[in-house]
Design an enzyme around this catalytic site. Structure first.
Site, PDB file in Angstrom:
ATOM      1  N   GLY A  28       0.800  -1.231  -0.091  1.00  0.00           N
ATOM      2  CA  GLY A  28       0.060   0.063  -0.064  1.00  0.00           C
ATOM      3  C   GLY A  28       0.904   1.291  -0.050  1.00  0.00           C
ATOM      4  O   GLY A  28       2.173   1.179  -0.348  1.00  0.00           O
ATOM      5  N   LEU A  30       0.204   3.749  -2.291  1.00  0.00           N
ATOM      6  CA  LEU A  30       0.616   3.492  -3.645  1.00  0.00           C
ATOM      7  C   LEU A  30       1.025   4.739  -4.136  1.00  0.00           C
ATOM      8  O   LEU A  30       0.636   5.820  -3.917  1.00  0.00           O
ATOM      9  CB  LEU A  30      -0.541   2.988  -4.265  1.00  0.00           C
ATOM     10  CG  LEU A  30      -1.200   1.575  -3.721  1.00  0.00           C
ATOM     11  CD1 LEU A  30      -2.234   1.075  -4.945  1.00  0.00           C
ATOM     12  CD2 LEU A  30       0.134   0.697  -3.738  1.00  0.00           C
ATOM     13  N   GLY A  33       5.115   4.392  -9.020  1.00  0.00           N
ATOM     14  CA  GLY A  33       6.062   3.109  -9.297  1.00  0.00           C
ATOM     15  C   GLY A  33       5.213   1.937  -9.110  1.00  0.00           C
ATOM     16  O   GLY A  33       5.276   1.122  -9.818  1.00  0.00           O
ATOM     17  N   HIS A  34       4.215   1.764  -8.188  1.00  0.00           N
ATOM     18  CA  HIS A  34       3.294   0.680  -8.118  1.00  0.00           C
ATOM     19  C   HIS A  34       2.325   0.531  -9.269  1.00  0.00           C
ATOM     20  O   HIS A  34       2.233  -0.409  -9.570  1.00  0.00           O
ATOM     21  CB  HIS A  34       2.510   0.929  -6.635  1.00  0.00           C
ATOM     22  CG  HIS A  34       3.122   0.735  -5.607  1.00  0.00           C
ATOM     23  ND1 HIS A  34       3.271   1.999  -4.807  1.00  0.00           N
ATOM     24  CD2 HIS A  34       3.681  -0.178  -4.929  1.00  0.00           C
ATOM     25  CE1 HIS A  34       4.054   1.435  -3.759  1.00  0.00           C
ATOM     26  NE2 HIS A  34       4.098   0.281  -3.746  1.00  0.00           N
ATOM     27  N   GLY A 145       9.149  -4.931  -8.737  1.00  0.00           N
ATOM     28  CA  GLY A 145      10.068  -3.563  -9.074  1.00  0.00           C
ATOM     29  C   GLY A 145      11.239  -3.913  -8.777  1.00  0.00           C
ATOM     30  O   GLY A 145      11.689  -4.472  -7.887  1.00  0.00           O
ATOM     31  N   LEU A 182      10.796   6.679  -6.727  1.00  0.00           N
ATOM     32  CA  LEU A 182       9.677   6.776  -5.857  1.00  0.00           C
ATOM     33  C   LEU A 182       9.428   5.605  -4.970  1.00  0.00           C
ATOM     34  O   LEU A 182       9.963   4.594  -5.135  1.00  0.00           O
ATOM     35  CB  LEU A 182       8.322   6.774  -6.819  1.00  0.00           C
ATOM     36  CG  LEU A 182       8.134   7.726  -7.930  1.00  0.00           C
ATOM     37  CD1 LEU A 182       6.800   7.712  -8.730  1.00  0.00           C
ATOM     38  CD2 LEU A 182       8.526   9.015  -7.536  1.00  0.00           C
ATOM     39  N   SER A 183       9.103   5.988  -3.863  1.00  0.00           N
ATOM     40  CA  SER A 183       9.034   5.215  -2.712  1.00  0.00           C
ATOM     41  C   SER A 183       8.010   5.509  -1.679  1.00  0.00           C
ATOM     42  O   SER A 183       7.974   6.755  -1.270  1.00  0.00           O
ATOM     43  CB  SER A 183      10.424   4.989  -1.974  1.00  0.00           C
ATOM     44  OG  SER A 183      10.323   4.194  -0.677  1.00  0.00           O
TER      45      SER A 183
HETATM   46  P1  AMP Z   1       6.090  -2.095  -1.570  1.00  0.00           P
HETATM   47  O1  AMP Z   1       4.723  -1.570  -1.438  1.00  0.00           O
HETATM   48  O2  AMP Z   1       6.864  -1.002  -1.361  1.00  0.00           O
HETATM   49  O3  AMP Z   1       6.272  -3.471  -0.994  1.00  0.00           O
HETATM   50  O4  AMP Z   1       6.330  -2.249  -3.267  1.00  0.00           O
HETATM   51  C1  AMP Z   1       5.382  -3.200  -4.100  1.00  0.00           C
HETATM   52  C2  AMP Z   1       6.090  -3.498  -5.406  1.00  0.00           C
HETATM   53  O5  AMP Z   1       6.205  -2.272  -5.818  1.00  0.00           O
HETATM   54  C3  AMP Z   1       7.478  -4.043  -5.261  1.00  0.00           C
HETATM   55  O6  AMP Z   1       7.581  -4.985  -6.089  1.00  0.00           O
HETATM   56  C4  AMP Z   1       8.387  -2.762  -5.392  1.00  0.00           C
HETATM   57  O7  AMP Z   1       9.668  -3.287  -5.936  1.00  0.00           O
HETATM   58  C5  AMP Z   1       7.607  -1.930  -6.477  1.00  0.00           C
HETATM   59  N1  AMP Z   1       8.081  -0.570  -6.431  1.00  0.00           N
HETATM   60  C6  AMP Z   1       8.018   0.431  -5.328  1.00  0.00           C
HETATM   61  N2  AMP Z   1       8.571   1.202  -5.992  1.00  0.00           N
HETATM   62  C7  AMP Z   1       8.804   1.282  -7.085  1.00  0.00           C
HETATM   63  C8  AMP Z   1       9.335   2.458  -8.269  1.00  0.00           C
HETATM   64  N3  AMP Z   1       9.833   3.588  -7.899  1.00  0.00           N
HETATM   65  N4  AMP Z   1       9.301   1.705  -9.419  1.00  0.00           N
HETATM   66  C9  AMP Z   1       8.980   0.428  -9.512  1.00  0.00           C
HETATM   67  N5  AMP Z   1       8.474  -0.358  -8.841  1.00  0.00           N
HETATM   68  C10 AMP Z   1       8.460   0.066  -7.674  1.00  0.00           C
END
Ligand code: AMP
Length: 277
Positions: A28, A30, A33-34, A145, A182-183
């Site tokens: 979540g 979001l 990137g997501h 990602g 993005l994070s």
């Molecule tokens: P998370 O919610 O942080 O666990 O991320 C869920 C998925 O989104 C994971 O596979 C991450 O690698 C991917 N993700 C997060 N940030 C990015 C981004 N900036 N670009 C591409 N994928 C991303």
């Protein structure tokens, strides 16, 4: 969009669906990137996302409690993007006999290296939850990602080792215009830290340039660490590795990646850059 909160709700939906499912697991909070992962999954007959902040992958002093939880906005965004179902389990759907008693999945070696050295147990938490989510959702393709490069490689290894009937596809990192990946955790940055944060990616690109120009990886890593320190980061590591398996590169390896984790104030940022030499 179907919002499945329990295993029963999800299984009811899955039973009537074709097998061609593209799956995007998330925690979540979001952002674009997501959504790039969701876009990549669109050609499948059904697109499923999950939102679950997995306690097992957070260390005792990490940000599990503070992690952004924006479920309503996330669901609205997924629905707008044409996602067919989102799985939003409560903890007992993921760890029915408690997380301490749950079967653990660990990819040895890779999980203890790089970020694993600074976050003991983190990747075991990731592989344990992803293995369970893959068993529940039963997708054809799981989209991950490359922003979390080590995680992507570890999950790919797990799927191969366990012969799980799913393909893991890595998607390029989505960045802000100034280069910052993005994070969800970027929301922790103060305005001053946000202004300095793009220095992480810039430093990785510079290190890659040095290696491309013939510098030894260890020298490029050391230079990058001092550069990050000068920018106000506290680096955990900067490492040049072979892209395919994150092993230290031999002189003949040409497909490389430089990865880093560094703290800026209370935020731990990670990033990486793939390159050839
Ligand atoms: P998370 O919610 O942080 O666990 O991320 C869920 C998925 O989104 C994971 O596979 C991450 O690698 C991917 N993700 C997060 N940030 C990015 C981004 N900036 N670009 C591409 N994928 C991303």
């Amino acid at each position: 969009m179907i919002v499945a909160r329990t295993l029963a709700e999800w299984h009811k939906c899955r039973a009537q669906w074709p097998d061609d499912i593209g799956f995007v697991p998330t925690m979540g909070g979001l952002h674009e990137g997501h959504m790039r992962l969701v876009q990549a999954a669109r050609p499948h007959e059904r697109v499923v996302a999950s939102i679950y902040v997995n306690p097992l992958q957070f260390g005792p002093h990490e940000d599990f409690a503070a992690y952004p939880r924006t479920r309503e906005a996330d669901c609205a965004r997924l629905a707008d993007a044409g996602v067919d179902a989102v799985f939003v389990p409560a903890e007992d759907a993921i760890y029915p006999h408690g997380r301490e008693r749950h079967t653990q999945v660990r990819v040895p070696g890779l999980s203890e290296d790089l970020c694993g050295r600074y976050r003991p147990g983190h990747f075991e938490g990731v592989t344990t939850v992803v293995a369970r989510l893959l068993g529940i959702i039963r997708p054809r393709v799981c989209y991950m990602g490359k922003k979390d490069y080590q995680q992507w490689r570890i999950v790919t290894r797990m799927v191969m080792d366990l012969a799980l009937p799913v393909t893991v596809t890595g998607i390029d990192t989505v960045r802000a215009s100034d280069g910052l990946a993005l994070s969800t955790r970027n929301t922790y940055l103060t305005p001053d830290e946000r202004a300095r944060a793009p220095g992480l990616y810039a430093t990785l690109r510079q290190a890659a340039g040095h290696v491309e120009g013939g510098m030894a990886p260890a020298a490029a890593e050391a230079l990058a660490v001092s550069h990050l320190e000068a920018l106000g980061f506290i680096p955990d590591y900067v490492a040049v590795r072979r892209a395919s398996d994150l092993a230290p590169p031999s002189p003949t390896d040409s497909e490389l990646v430089v990865l880093a984790a560094a703290r800026l104030g209370r935020t731990r940022l990670i990033d990486n850059h793939e390159f050839r030499r």
